[in-house]
Design a protein around this motif. Structure first.
Motif, PDB file in Angstrom:
ATOM      1  N   HIS A   1       0.752  -1.200  -0.092  1.00 23.16           N
ATOM      2  CA  HIS A   1      -0.141  -0.091  -0.158  1.00 23.16           C
ATOM      3  C   HIS A   1       0.577   1.256   0.058  1.00 23.16           C
ATOM      4  O   HIS A   1       1.768   1.246   0.720  1.00 23.16           O
ATOM      5  CB  HIS A   1      -0.879  -0.059   1.054  1.00 23.16           C
ATOM      6  CG  HIS A   1      -1.831  -0.927   1.245  1.00 23.16           C
ATOM      7  ND1 HIS A   1      -1.906  -1.878   2.221  1.00 23.16           N
ATOM      8  CD2 HIS A   1      -3.097  -1.221   0.504  1.00 23.16           C
ATOM      9  CE1 HIS A   1      -2.911  -2.907   1.968  1.00 23.16           C
ATOM     10  NE2 HIS A   1      -3.634  -2.269   1.061  1.00 23.16           N
ATOM     11  N   PHE A   2       0.386   2.283  -0.712  1.00 23.30           N
ATOM     12  CA  PHE A   2       0.695   3.723  -0.518  1.00 23.30           C
ATOM     13  C   PHE A   2      -0.397   4.091   0.568  1.00 23.30           C
ATOM     14  O   PHE A   2      -1.738   3.835   0.347  1.00 23.30           O
ATOM     15  CB  PHE A   2       0.632   4.546  -1.821  1.00 23.30           C
ATOM     16  CG  PHE A   2       0.578   6.024  -1.567  1.00 23.30           C
ATOM     17  CD1 PHE A   2       1.844   6.545  -1.689  1.00 23.30           C
ATOM     18  CD2 PHE A   2      -0.386   6.687  -1.306  1.00 23.30           C
ATOM     19  CE1 PHE A   2       2.077   7.917  -1.175  1.00 23.30           C
ATOM     20  CE2 PHE A   2      -0.120   8.044  -1.019  1.00 23.30           C
ATOM     21  CZ  PHE A   2       0.942   8.700  -0.881  1.00 23.30           C
TER      22      PHE A   2
ATOM     23  N   LYS B   1      -3.735   3.086  -1.511  1.00 24.38           N
ATOM     24  CA  LYS B   1      -3.816   2.935  -2.865  1.00 24.38           C
ATOM     25  C   LYS B   1      -2.859   1.392  -2.884  1.00 24.38           C
ATOM     26  O   LYS B   1      -1.979   1.566  -2.420  1.00 24.38           O
ATOM     27  CB  LYS B   1      -3.067   3.859  -3.749  1.00 24.38           C
ATOM     28  CG  LYS B   1      -3.151   3.463  -5.182  1.00 24.38           C
ATOM     29  CD  LYS B   1      -2.987   4.668  -6.146  1.00 24.38           C
ATOM     30  CE  LYS B   1      -2.829   4.334  -7.610  1.00 24.38           C
ATOM     31  NZ  LYS B   1      -3.528   3.377  -8.049  1.00 24.38           N
ATOM     32  N   GLU B   2      -3.580   0.427  -3.533  1.00 23.46           N
ATOM     33  CA  GLU B   2      -2.770  -0.649  -3.835  1.00 23.46           C
ATOM     34  C   GLU B   2      -1.548  -0.363  -4.863  1.00 23.46           C
ATOM     35  O   GLU B   2      -1.325   0.230  -5.773  1.00 23.46           O
ATOM     36  CB  GLU B   2      -3.680  -2.013  -4.308  1.00 23.46           C
ATOM     37  CG  GLU B   2      -4.625  -2.343  -3.396  1.00 23.46           C
ATOM     38  CD  GLU B   2      -5.416  -3.509  -4.088  1.00 23.46           C
ATOM     39  OE1 GLU B   2      -5.184  -3.957  -5.169  1.00 23.46           O
ATOM     40  OE2 GLU B   2      -6.445  -4.053  -3.277  1.00 23.46           O
ATOM     41  N   ILE B   3      -0.357  -1.265  -4.280  1.00 24.21           N
ATOM     42  CA  ILE B   3       0.813  -1.164  -4.986  1.00 24.21           C
ATOM     43  C   ILE B   3       0.788  -2.874  -5.224  1.00 24.21           C
ATOM     44  O   ILE B   3       1.090  -3.599  -4.448  1.00 24.21           O
ATOM     45  CB  ILE B   3       1.915  -0.712  -4.156  1.00 24.21           C
ATOM     46  CG1 ILE B   3       1.814   0.611  -3.812  1.00 24.21           C
ATOM     47  CG2 ILE B   3       3.301  -0.761  -5.063  1.00 24.21           C
ATOM     48  CD1 ILE B   3       2.667   1.087  -2.625  1.00 24.21           C
ATOM     49  N   GLU B   4       1.059  -2.977  -6.422  1.00 24.36           N
ATOM     50  CA  GLU B   4       1.344  -4.514  -7.100  1.00 24.36           C
ATOM     51  C   GLU B   4       2.651  -4.874  -6.976  1.00 24.36           C
ATOM     52  O   GLU B   4       2.886  -6.180  -7.069  1.00 24.36           O
ATOM     53  CB  GLU B   4       0.817  -4.624  -8.377  1.00 24.36           C
ATOM     54  CG  GLU B   4      -0.887  -4.223  -8.727  1.00 24.36           C
ATOM     55  CD  GLU B   4      -1.756  -4.962  -7.674  1.00 24.36           C
ATOM     56  OE1 GLU B   4      -1.325  -6.223  -7.348  1.00 24.36           O
ATOM     57  OE2 GLU B   4      -2.848  -4.430  -7.646  1.00 24.36           O
ATOM     58  N   VAL B   5       3.738  -3.888  -6.899  1.00 23.66           N
ATOM     59  CA  VAL B   5       5.138  -4.299  -6.991  1.00 23.66           C
ATOM     60  C   VAL B   5       5.329  -4.932  -5.265  1.00 23.66           C
ATOM     61  O   VAL B   5       4.981  -4.273  -4.478  1.00 23.66           O
ATOM     62  CB  VAL B   5       6.026  -2.999  -7.318  1.00 23.66           C
ATOM     63  CG1 VAL B   5       7.488  -3.422  -7.294  1.00 23.66           C
ATOM     64  CG2 VAL B   5       5.704  -2.767  -8.486  1.00 23.66           C
TER      65      VAL B   5
ATOM     66  N   TYR C   1       4.588   5.919   2.284  1.00 22.59           N
ATOM     67  CA  TYR C   1       3.643   7.018   3.035  1.00 22.59           C
ATOM     68  C   TYR C   1       4.049   8.412   2.159  1.00 22.59           C
ATOM     69  O   TYR C   1       5.207   8.813   1.387  1.00 22.59           O
ATOM     70  CB  TYR C   1       4.175   7.338   4.388  1.00 22.59           C
ATOM     71  CG  TYR C   1       4.195   5.961   5.429  1.00 22.59           C
ATOM     72  CD1 TYR C   1       2.991   5.743   5.902  1.00 22.59           C
ATOM     73  CD2 TYR C   1       5.152   4.982   5.427  1.00 22.59           C
ATOM     74  CE1 TYR C   1       2.703   4.573   6.751  1.00 22.59           C
ATOM     75  CE2 TYR C   1       5.068   4.262   6.241  1.00 22.59           C
ATOM     76  CZ  TYR C   1       3.729   3.628   7.051  1.00 22.59           C
ATOM     77  OH  TYR C   1       3.801   2.448   7.290  1.00 22.59           O
ATOM     78  N   GLY C   2       2.962   9.240   2.251  1.00 24.23           N
ATOM     79  CA  GLY C   2       3.171  10.463   1.524  1.00 24.23           C
ATOM     80  C   GLY C   2       1.682  10.985   1.559  1.00 24.23           C
ATOM     81  O   GLY C   2       0.989  10.834   2.358  1.00 24.23           O
ATOM     82  N   LEU C   3       1.518  12.124   0.646  1.00 26.42           N
ATOM     83  CA  LEU C   3       0.192  12.639   0.576  1.00 26.42           C
ATOM     84  C   LEU C   3      -0.527  12.165  -0.851  1.00 26.42           C
ATOM     85  O   LEU C   3      -0.050  12.283  -1.838  1.00 26.42           O
ATOM     86  CB  LEU C   3       0.342  14.235   0.529  1.00 26.42           C
ATOM     87  CG  LEU C   3       1.070  14.513   1.652  1.00 26.42           C
ATOM     88  CD1 LEU C   3       1.248  16.309   1.493  1.00 26.42           C
ATOM     89  CD2 LEU C   3       0.086  14.413   2.966  1.00 26.42           C
ATOM     90  N   CYS C   4      -1.911  12.141  -0.627  1.00 24.74           N
ATOM     91  CA  CYS C   4      -2.498  11.619  -1.731  1.00 24.74           C
ATOM     92  C   CYS C   4      -2.895  12.836  -2.634  1.00 24.74           C
ATOM     93  O   CYS C   4      -2.706  13.812  -2.160  1.00 24.74           O
ATOM     94  CB  CYS C   4      -3.781  10.660  -1.372  1.00 24.74           C
ATOM     95  SG  CYS C   4      -5.187  11.850  -0.486  1.00 24.74           S
ATOM     96  N   PRO C   5      -3.400  12.886  -3.828  1.00 21.70           N
ATOM     97  CA  PRO C   5      -3.601  13.716  -4.737  1.00 21.70           C
ATOM     98  C   PRO C   5      -4.755  14.995  -4.085  1.00 21.70           C
ATOM     99  O   PRO C   5      -4.413  16.212  -4.005  1.00 21.70           O
ATOM    100  CB  PRO C   5      -4.363  13.539  -5.960  1.00 21.70           C
ATOM    101  CG  PRO C   5      -3.494  12.010  -6.102  1.00 21.70           C
ATOM    102  CD  PRO C   5      -3.686  11.585  -4.772  1.00 21.70           C
TER     103      PRO C   5
END
Length: 135
Positions: free
Chosen positions: A91-92, A101-105, A128-132
């Motif tokens: 996840h992000f 948000k799913e991360i497939e990697v 971790y970060g900020l979504c749009p």
């Protein structure tokens, strides 16, 4: 994991599925991302006047222990979400709103190579970060 699957998992582990527990699971099943115990209490207070922090935390711990909730640490506070069991992914996570948000990697092939003869039992990969919407 869907709400019905979470309820069945709790029953399978030998725990009662009370109305309060179903409401807790409903909250997380409908949430878009990670949420705090405070978010859950704010949701439950209109339904259960005077609900205690102890009740909420005890159930959160139980649900995590039986595998129906995942946890992460955001801004120094434990956050929860309904477990993802459909397929392997990571996840992000937005540090402001908790949306995921799913991360497939998955970096495990490289990690396994660099750890040689270490016995890896499990892993969790989060960015971790900020979504749009929160930028």
């Amino acid at each position: 994991m869907k709400l019905n699957e979470a309820i069945e998992q709790i029953k399978k582990e030998g725990y009662k599925t009370t109305g309060k527990r179903k409401d807790i699971l409903t909250f997380f099943a409908e949430a878009d991302g990670y949420r705090t115990a405070k978010d859950l209490i704010a949701y439950l207070e209109p339904l259960y006047e005077g609900i205690s922090f102890d009740t909420v935390y005890r159930n959160l711990h139980l649900f995590h222990e039986v595998g129906v909730l995942e946890t992460t640490e955001l801004n120094g506070e434990k956050n929860f979400r309904i477990s993802c069991t459909e397929h392997h992914h990571h996840h992000f996570i937005c540090k402001d709103c908790g949306k995921t948000k799913e991360i497939e990697v998955c970096p495990m092939k490289e990690v396994q190579q660099s750890l040689g003869n270490y016995a890896i039992e499990d892993h969790k990969f989060e960015i971790y970060g900020l979504c749009p919407a929160c930028q």
